[in-house]
Write a protein that holds these residues in place. Structure first.
Motif, PDB file in Angstrom:
ATOM      1  N   LEU A 134      61.320   1.511  13.944  1.00 27.57           N
ATOM      2  CA  LEU A 134      62.029   2.769  14.187  1.00 27.57           C
ATOM      3  C   LEU A 134      62.330   2.938  15.668  1.00 27.57           C
ATOM      4  CD1 LEU A 134      63.203   5.409  13.140  1.00 27.57           C
ATOM      5  CD2 LEU A 134      60.909   6.409  13.222  1.00 27.57           C
ATOM      6  N   ALA A 135      61.452   2.433  16.538  1.00 26.59           N
ATOM      7  CA  ALA A 135      61.708   2.506  17.980  1.00 26.59           C
ATOM      8  C   ALA A 135      62.971   1.735  18.346  1.00 26.59           C
ATOM      9  CB  ALA A 135      60.505   1.974  18.753  1.00 26.59           C
ATOM     10  N   CYS A 136      63.206   0.600  17.684  1.00 30.43           N
ATOM     11  CA  CYS A 136      64.430  -0.166  17.944  1.00 30.43           C
ATOM     12  C   CYS A 136      65.659   0.647  17.540  1.00 30.43           C
ATOM     13  CB  CYS A 136      64.390  -1.485  17.182  1.00 30.43           C
ATOM     14  SG  CYS A 136      63.036  -2.582  17.653  1.00 30.43           S
ATOM     15  N   VAL A 137      65.554   1.362  16.421  1.00 34.65           N
ATOM     16  CA  VAL A 137      66.637   2.238  15.978  1.00 34.65           C
ATOM     17  C   VAL A 137      66.857   3.360  16.990  1.00 34.65           C
ATOM     18  CG1 VAL A 137      67.313   3.897  14.199  1.00 34.65           C
ATOM     19  CG2 VAL A 137      66.345   1.677  13.548  1.00 34.65           C
ATOM     20  N   MET A 138      65.776   3.955  17.467  1.00 33.64           N
ATOM     21  CA  MET A 138      65.885   5.023  18.462  1.00 33.64           C
ATOM     22  C   MET A 138      66.530   4.507  19.747  1.00 33.64           C
ATOM     23  SD  MET A 138      64.893   7.700  17.003  1.00 33.64           S
ATOM     24  CE  MET A 138      63.737   8.558  15.921  1.00 33.64           C
ATOM     25  N   HIS A 139      66.233   3.268  20.099  1.00 35.96           N
ATOM     26  CA  HIS A 139      66.851   2.640  21.273  1.00 35.96           C
ATOM     27  C   HIS A 139      68.369   2.624  21.125  1.00 35.96           C
ATOM     28  CE1 HIS A 139      67.160  -1.287  23.889  1.00 35.96           C
ATOM     29  NE2 HIS A 139      67.723  -0.249  24.470  1.00 35.96           N
ATOM     30  N   ALA A 140      68.847   2.220  19.933  1.00 37.56           N
ATOM     31  CA  ALA A 140      70.284   2.171  19.690  1.00 37.56           C
ATOM     32  C   ALA A 140      70.910   3.554  19.737  1.00 37.56           C
ATOM     33  CB  ALA A 140      70.549   1.511  18.335  1.00 37.56           C
ATOM     34  N   ILE A 141      70.281   4.503  19.077  1.00 36.33           N
ATOM     35  CA  ILE A 141      70.842   5.860  19.022  1.00 36.33           C
ATOM     36  C   ILE A 141      70.899   6.486  20.408  1.00 36.33           C
ATOM     37  CG2 ILE A 141      70.394   8.192  18.150  1.00 36.33           C
ATOM     38  CD1 ILE A 141      69.416   6.898  15.564  1.00 36.33           C
ATOM     39  N   ARG A 142      69.921   6.164  21.245  1.00 36.51           N
ATOM     40  CA  ARG A 142      69.922   6.681  22.618  1.00 36.51           C
ATOM     41  C   ARG A 142      71.054   6.082  23.440  1.00 36.51           C
ATOM     42  NH1 ARG A 142      67.830   4.383  27.011  1.00 36.51           N
ATOM     43  NH2 ARG A 142      66.513   2.945  25.821  1.00 36.51           N
ATOM     44  N   ARG A 143      71.354   4.820  23.226  1.00 31.66           N
ATOM     45  CA  ARG A 143      72.318   4.136  24.086  1.00 31.66           C
ATOM     46  C   ARG A 143      73.765   4.274  23.635  1.00 31.66           C
ATOM     47  NH1 ARG A 143      71.431  -1.806  24.831  1.00 31.66           N
ATOM     48  NH2 ARG A 143      73.229  -1.454  26.177  1.00 31.66           N
ATOM     49  N   VAL A 144      73.992   4.565  22.363  1.00 35.45           N
ATOM     50  CA  VAL A 144      75.355   4.585  21.836  1.00 35.45           C
ATOM     51  C   VAL A 144      75.888   6.014  21.830  1.00 35.45           C
ATOM     52  CG1 VAL A 144      76.790   4.100  19.834  1.00 35.45           C
ATOM     53  CG2 VAL A 144      74.925   2.538  20.441  1.00 35.45           C
ATOM     54  N   GLN A 145      77.047   6.196  22.429  1.00 32.59           N
ATOM     55  CA  GLN A 145      77.665   7.518  22.492  1.00 32.59           C
ATOM     56  C   GLN A 145      78.268   7.890  21.139  1.00 32.59           C
ATOM     57  OE1 GLN A 145      80.604   7.972  25.590  1.00 32.59           O
ATOM     58  NE2 GLN A 145      81.398   9.880  24.738  1.00 32.59           N
ATOM     59  N   VAL A 146      77.822   9.007  20.608  1.00 31.01           N
ATOM     60  CA  VAL A 146      78.358   9.553  19.360  1.00 31.01           C
ATOM     61  C   VAL A 146      78.774  10.994  19.631  1.00 31.01           C
ATOM     62  CG1 VAL A 146      77.863  10.138  16.962  1.00 31.01           C
ATOM     63  CG2 VAL A 146      76.875   8.062  17.959  1.00 31.01           C
ATOM     64  N   SER A 147      79.976  11.359  19.202  1.00 28.78           N
ATOM     65  CA  SER A 147      80.503  12.696  19.464  1.00 28.78           C
ATOM     66  C   SER A 147      80.731  13.452  18.161  1.00 28.78           C
ATOM     67  CB  SER A 147      81.820  12.597  20.242  1.00 28.78           C
ATOM     68  OG  SER A 147      81.640  11.896  21.452  1.00 28.78           O
ATOM     69  N   ASP A 148      80.792  14.762  18.267  1.00 27.58           N
ATOM     70  CA  ASP A 148      81.073  15.584  17.092  1.00 27.58           C
ATOM     71  C   ASP A 148      82.373  15.124  16.440  1.00 27.58           C
ATOM     72  OD1 ASP A 148      78.834  16.989  17.719  1.00 27.58           O
ATOM     73  OD2 ASP A 148      79.848  18.870  18.239  1.00 27.58           O
ATOM     74  N   GLY A 149      82.345  15.030  15.132  1.00 24.53           N
ATOM     75  CA  GLY A 149      83.519  14.607  14.386  1.00 24.53           C
ATOM     76  C   GLY A 149      83.648  13.114  14.208  1.00 24.53           C
ATOM     77  N   ASP A 150      82.771  12.332  14.813  1.00 24.69           N
ATOM     78  CA  ASP A 150      82.869  10.877  14.712  1.00 24.69           C
ATOM     79  C   ASP A 150      82.591  10.391  13.295  1.00 24.69           C
ATOM     80  OD1 ASP A 150      83.588  10.456  17.303  1.00 24.69           O
ATOM     81  OD2 ASP A 150      81.704   9.532  17.941  1.00 24.69           O
ATOM     82  N   ARG A 151      83.279   9.316  12.957  1.00 27.58           N
ATOM     83  CA  ARG A 151      83.026   8.603  11.704  1.00 27.58           C
ATOM     84  C   ARG A 151      82.126   7.411  12.036  1.00 27.58           C
ATOM     85  NH1 ARG A 151      88.645   9.689  11.698  1.00 27.58           N
ATOM     86  NH2 ARG A 151      89.060   7.575  12.459  1.00 27.58           N
ATOM     87  N   VAL A 152      80.955   7.364  11.413  1.00 29.53           N
ATOM     88  CA  VAL A 152      79.960   6.334  11.710  1.00 29.53           C
ATOM     89  C   VAL A 152      79.686   5.526  10.448  1.00 29.53           C
ATOM     90  CG1 VAL A 152      77.621   5.869  12.541  1.00 29.53           C
ATOM     91  CG2 VAL A 152      78.908   7.822  13.469  1.00 29.53           C
ATOM     92  N   VAL A 153      79.770   4.200  10.580  1.00 29.09           N
ATOM     93  CA  VAL A 153      79.488   3.297   9.467  1.00 29.09           C
ATOM     94  C   VAL A 153      78.222   2.511   9.793  1.00 29.09           C
ATOM     95  CG1 VAL A 153      80.245   1.262   8.184  1.00 29.09           C
ATOM     96  CG2 VAL A 153      81.891   3.048   8.772  1.00 29.09           C
ATOM     97  N   VAL A 154      77.308   2.451   8.827  1.00 28.76           N
ATOM     98  CA  VAL A 154      76.114   1.615   8.949  1.00 28.76           C
ATOM     99  C   VAL A 154      76.235   0.492   7.927  1.00 28.76           C
ATOM    100  CG1 VAL A 154      73.609   1.495   8.833  1.00 28.76           C
ATOM    101  CG2 VAL A 154      74.715   3.561   9.732  1.00 28.76           C
ATOM    102  N   VAL A 155      76.380  -0.738   8.409  1.00 27.88           N
ATOM    103  CA  VAL A 155      76.528  -1.896   7.533  1.00 27.88           C
ATOM    104  C   VAL A 155      75.136  -2.410   7.183  1.00 27.88           C
ATOM    105  CG1 VAL A 155      77.510  -4.202   7.280  1.00 27.88           C
ATOM    106  CG2 VAL A 155      78.715  -2.467   8.645  1.00 27.88           C
ATOM    107  N   GLY A 156      74.751  -2.241   5.927  1.00 29.07           N
ATOM    108  CA  GLY A 156      73.424  -2.640   5.468  1.00 29.07           C
ATOM    109  C   GLY A 156      72.561  -1.431   5.168  1.00 29.07           C
ATOM    110  N   ALA A 157      72.010  -1.382   3.955  1.00 27.75           N
ATOM    111  CA  ALA A 157      71.149  -0.267   3.554  1.00 27.75           C
ATOM    112  C   ALA A 157      69.750  -0.753   3.261  1.00 27.75           C
ATOM    113  CB  ALA A 157      71.734   0.461   2.340  1.00 27.75           C
ATOM    114  N   GLY A 158      69.301  -1.724   4.069  1.00 32.38           N
ATOM    115  CA  GLY A 158      67.898  -2.112   4.033  1.00 32.38           C
ATOM    116  C   GLY A 158      67.084  -1.110   4.827  1.00 32.38           C
ATOM    117  N   PRO A 159      65.830  -1.422   5.126  1.00 32.21           N
ATOM    118  CA  PRO A 159      64.985  -0.464   5.851  1.00 32.21           C
ATOM    119  C   PRO A 159      65.582   0.007   7.169  1.00 32.21           C
ATOM    120  CG  PRO A 159      63.659  -2.253   4.969  1.00 32.21           C
ATOM    121  CD  PRO A 159      65.085  -2.635   4.739  1.00 32.21           C
ATOM    122  N   ILE A 160      66.153  -0.928   7.958  1.00 30.59           N
ATOM    123  CA  ILE A 160      66.728  -0.545   9.245  1.00 30.59           C
ATOM    124  C   ILE A 160      67.965   0.334   9.038  1.00 30.59           C
ATOM    125  CG2 ILE A 160      67.881  -1.397  11.321  1.00 30.59           C
ATOM    126  CD1 ILE A 160      64.883  -1.749  11.389  1.00 30.59           C
ATOM    127  N   GLY A 161      68.840  -0.067   8.123  1.00 30.98           N
ATOM    128  CA  GLY A 161      70.024   0.745   7.860  1.00 30.98           C
ATOM    129  C   GLY A 161      69.668   2.142   7.397  1.00 30.98           C
TER     130      GLY A 161
END
Length: 360
Positions: A164-191
């Motif tokens: 989960l810390a690796c996921v938090m690392h990504a979310i912290r570094r990637v800019q996401v704005s209101d209204g954005d369309r976000v795709v997560v490829v893969g619905a395993g544990p990390i996805g």
């Protein structure tokens, strides 16, 4: 039960010797340095990275032959004579599997740490050995990446703090704005962690789409917070994404959480103008990705690769688990004794489990 010989100070632990060669062997119970701690492992998590390391027989964080396993939670049982007084025997704890430079003088730290890129620390200290009754916690990890667990937090849930810390690392570094369309490829544990953590952080301000080949995982993705979940096995990927986003062609942020060249390629194709590709899933050395440089240039597509985590990210992950902000308990679909590690590795490969917990 995995045996521990208290008289001879030995235990049976998983040791990686090379590709597809992991053995349960009698090894010494780890000796402590002056600032180290010893913990009894109450729960260890087996992830797809462990499976990849097992198949390849190597990883930057393991010296072969070496102790195996890096996600765990447990109880402090002993401490070095100079260990931090915060940590005492009997404390319930969870630790990360690494620590960057911790020199109190900033100038003495490596260049990456001086530039606030702790995940790229040139002296990153890794720690393995979770697939065993006991694990040593080096003093540097105890200093910046060890947390006490409240009594109500199960060890098996806390053991998922590292991924989960690796996921938090990504979310912290990637800019996401209101209204954005976000795709997560893969619905395993990390996805699924991404879906839940993004929804928790941005609420309904973003639109989340989960892609996978397995319907049962897509059902989970919806329950974790995805607005839409699309099975990409066959059919037109772009047409399905367009329909999911109400006619919009592409996404603003695409996160690859599979770890294959094909998934990275598909993820790049889904990124829209001014969007961001997040290559998260690790691939084998030498794997190449073919990119349309015309699109990359004229559509100003950003690529933000993510590897590992920082102490701040690990803290965020532990807090999210303690506060039930990410329902990691729902990812645990198998529990096996450590003696069944070979079976557990096979289950991960066949994707018949999301997260497997091993216990001694």
């Amino acid at each position: 039960m995995i045996p521990v010989n208290v008289l001879s100070r030995t235990m049976v632990a998983a040791v990686l010797h090379g590709a597809e060669d992991v053995r349960l062997e009698e090894v010494p119970i780890p000796q402590l340095g002056p600032e180290d701690l010893l913990a009894r492992v109450e729960a260890a998590s087996l992830d797809f990275t462990d499976r990849k390391v097992y198949l390849r027989g190597s990883h930057p964080m393991i010296e072969i032959p070496g102790l195996f396993g890096h996600e765990w939670a447990g109880v402090v049982v002993a401490r070095g004579e100079q260990a931090d007084a915060r940590w005492q025997p009997g404390m319930r704890v969870v630790a990360a599997n690494s620590a960057p430079c911790t020199d109190p003088v900033p100038e003495a730290r490596c260049r990456a740490c001086r530039r606030s890129h702790q995940g790229m620390c040139e002296r990153l200290l890794y720690n393995n050995g979770a697939f065993a009754p006991y694990i040593r916690i080096p003093g540097r990890i105890a200093e910046v990446n060890l947390y006490e667990l409240p009594p109500q937090v199960p060890f098996e849930e806390a053991a998922l703090a590292e991924p989960l810390a690796c996921v938090m690392h990504a979310i912290r570094r990637v800019q996401v704005s209101d209204g954005d369309r976000v795709v997560v490829v893969g619905a395993g544990p990390i996805g699924l962690m991404f879906i839940s953590a993004l929804r928790n952080r941005y609420g309904q301000a973003i639109r989340l789409l989960s892609l996978d080949h397995h319907d049962d995982r897509l059902v989970l993705a919806r329950s974790f917070g995805a607005d839409e979940a699309l099975n990409t096995a066959g059919g037109s990927l772009m047409a399905g994404v367009r329909e999911a986003f109400g006619g919009a062609e592409k996404a603003d942020v695409v996160i690859e959480a599979v770890g294959s060249t094909q998934a990275h390629q598909e993820a790049f194709e889904l990124v829209g103008r001014g969007g961001t590709l997040v290559p998260f899933g690790g691939v084998a050395e030498g794997a190449l990705l073919s990119l349309d440089l015309h699109r990359l240039h004229y559509e100003e597509i950003r690529i933000v690769p993510i590897y590992h985590h920082t102490p701040g990210d690990f803290a965020s992950a532990v807090h999210a688990i303690v506060r039930h902000e990410v329902p990691v308990a729902r990812l645990i679909t198998a529990r096996l004794p450590l003696m069944e590690l070979p079976r557990a590795l096979e289950m991960v490969q066949k994707r018949t489990t999301l997260r497997t917990i091993l216990f001694s």
